[in-house]
Enzyme design. Sequence first.
Site, short mmCIF file in Angstrom:
data_model
loop_
_atom_site.label_atom_id
_atom_site.label_comp_id
_atom_site.label_asym_id
_atom_site.label_seq_id
_atom_site.Cartn_x
_atom_site.Cartn_y
_atom_site.Cartn_z
N ARG A 179 0.82 -1.22 0.00
CA ARG A 179 0.00 0.00 0.00
C ARG A 179 0.85 1.27 0.00
O ARG A 179 0.57 2.21 -0.75
CB ARG A 179 -1.00 -0.02 1.16
CG ARG A 179 -2.14 -1.02 0.94
CD ARG A 179 -3.06 -1.11 2.14
NE ARG A 179 -2.32 -1.49 3.33
CZ ARG A 179 -2.80 -1.42 4.57
NH1 ARG A 179 -4.01 -0.95 4.77
NH2 ARG A 179 -2.08 -1.81 5.58
N ASN A 233 -6.62 -2.48 2.05
CA ASN A 233 -6.61 -3.94 2.05
C ASN A 233 -8.05 -4.41 2.04
O ASN A 233 -8.85 -3.99 2.87
CB ASN A 233 -5.95 -4.48 3.33
CG ASN A 233 -4.44 -4.47 3.24
OD1 ASN A 233 -3.87 -4.26 2.17
ND2 ASN A 233 -3.79 -4.68 4.36
#
Length: 747
Positions: free
Chosen positions: A15, A33
């Site tokens: 990320r 996520n």
Amino acid sequence: MKILISGTVQGVGFRPTVYRVAKSQGLKGYVLNKGSNVEIGIVGDAAEDEFLDALQKKLPPLAVIDNIEVVGDSIEGYDDFRIITSSEGKKTSVTPVDTAICAECVRELFDEGNRRYLYPFINCTSCGARFSVIENVPYDRISTSMHDFEMCEACHVEYKDPMDRRFHAQTTSCPRCGPKYTLYDKEGTVIDDKDPIATFARLIDEGALGIAKSWGGMHLIGTFDQAARIRELYGRPSKPFAVMCRDLDAIAQYAEVTEAEEQVLTSTQRPIVLLTKKSDELSAISPVLSTVGVYVPYSGLHYVLFYYLHADGVIMTSANRSGEPMTVLNEEALNLKADYFLLHNRRIVNRLDDSVVRCYHDQKFFLRKSRGFTPTTVKITYTERILSLGAMENVSSSISKAGTVYTSQYIGSTFHYPTVQFLAAGTEHMLKLLGLSAADVDAIGVDLHPRYPTQRYGKSLAEEHQIDLVEVQHHWAHAASLMLDTGVDEVVALAVDGTGYGTDRKAWGGEILCSRYDSFDRVGSLEDIPLIGGEMAIKDIRRLAFAFLALAGRDAEAARFATEKEAAIMAKLMKQAPKTSSFGRVLDALSCYLGICQRMTYDGEPAMKLERYLAQGKPAYEFETAVERHNDRKVVRTLPLFEQLAGYRIQTEREKADVAYSFVNTLVTGLVEIAAEACDKTGIPAIGITGGVSYDVPIVRMAETRVNEKGLTFLTHDKIPNGDGGISIGQNAIVGHLRNGDKGKDT
Ligand SMILES: [Zn+2]
Ligand SMILES: [Zn+2]
Ligand SMILES: [Zn+2]
């Protein structure tokens, strides 16, 4: 646009990378996520290709993208790019694996000015414990045992800073806020909580035995000269111990390291690698064997330990009660036999043994696939959700879902009840990580053996949830695991093994199987020989040597392996003894006959000890096998080989090596001959080797040479364990294909 990315994309700094790439392109939107995937939303009509290109180029080292899917149109409502909190989503791929400490963290570890100087739990988004600490997905701190430790302000600042190495590093901590080690003595009294690792290292150097808690389990640690004491305390008369060395230079004193082995040793998985022993210094570590299992530090603890240790290598082997899984609880560790206990206060959620690898050319033979590698994933073509449970020894469980089969960590031998409990817990945990429960499973695959605890466990699950149960022949599962490993749909497999239950209820183990995913033909095997006293003959291998020689009419030689009284009993028992065509048992008998090993004290011992002789031997002796036809099966006779063996006078070590080599080479040649005929007949272009005996490198070499002479392709394992650790994967593939085929017929 909205993009869903699957693969190894959580807990690896994915990320933050997305964040940095998006920021650099001036994009607005979010990344999060979702289940075990990552979702990216971007405002406006961004150049999709440009963004994805840049992302792929900047991928963090541990990230692997399996699939990118554009799942929606442009989004709105973001005036910046943000990483937002996880939400529940589809769970399709399991969390990343435990990964050895990275070079940057090692550098910080030994930087006196760094706030994590000598802090054993140092890690970042690229390294550290993962599977061993995870309770659920998505992989966020709250779902790990690091949730028990509240981040301090300094750690939090790093965690929040997109430009920091520890941005969103879920398991980050420091000496102020993270777990810590404490040193205890036998009574459980605290000896040192200030400099516990330094004190522990001093005590080890002085000759103490220690237990140290690691990421996924505990290790028993001592200097090399403590081998005898460990053997006595733990009742392991000759089982090899693993050794951890400071670095590659240290290893070079004790063992030979090839380039391929060096790569595996220093990989991010850092398994134990079986290396060829160089000096006799390690003779007490792995008695009689030609190899020794060695690894290098993989965690901050190990680096700090070697910083203090004078020894450049120590015994570092799994700490457990005999026959039970590796200890993970502090209170249980204190009951183990040792002088000092270096324990930390972070819970181990998933037990993870060290992986054990043997290199063959540039392939890996996994003797144990666990830390660093599991959960393992293999791509499959069926869509059914199959749970498969392995055989008896070295058990793992596998679950297929949406085109991938996921395999648990190494569980162990289910001969002991605590291991069956571990199998159940490990399987349930894997199901949970995949967003499944047992009731969601379409079918369960088990071994054909009616008395295996794994079969009983599978049966009970099948009954409880009304699921189909499919029994799979052991060596067919081995063959299927090799097919999946090498990407072929059919193979003539040399399934060479200990013993597995055959479709004729006999114990198989030296088989030639024409194998496909939906059927197999047993086109050849070794001759059946009696197991005097059944399972007893596997431990007391004198019974095997006795049986071979007595049946070969060599009573005088047979008498060498039994007292007069024993011989009379054995002769009687032999008549009703169960029969086996096992290759492993032939090796055991040969090892016994040559005086190399008289009794099995650990799994595979007689054959492993024989391997050293095979490695050094030459085809200097004449042996000849005979082949008999049993219906459609060709049987390679082994009794004549023992008869011929008894005709040679063997005295020196050199003669032992040569005669062992000649004997086994003749047997392997006989098997390959039949396999090649089967290739001719069926048009299958490849012969492969699988099963427990296929860890034996000299034997694999013999087979490879013979197969190459025939102009056929030779297949060996690389990702799936050769031995019973791969059975659950083979079962899964067979059951999956059988059911997919059934479906095809119905519709
Ligand atoms: Zn790191
Ligand atoms: Zn902190
Ligand atoms: Zn097997």
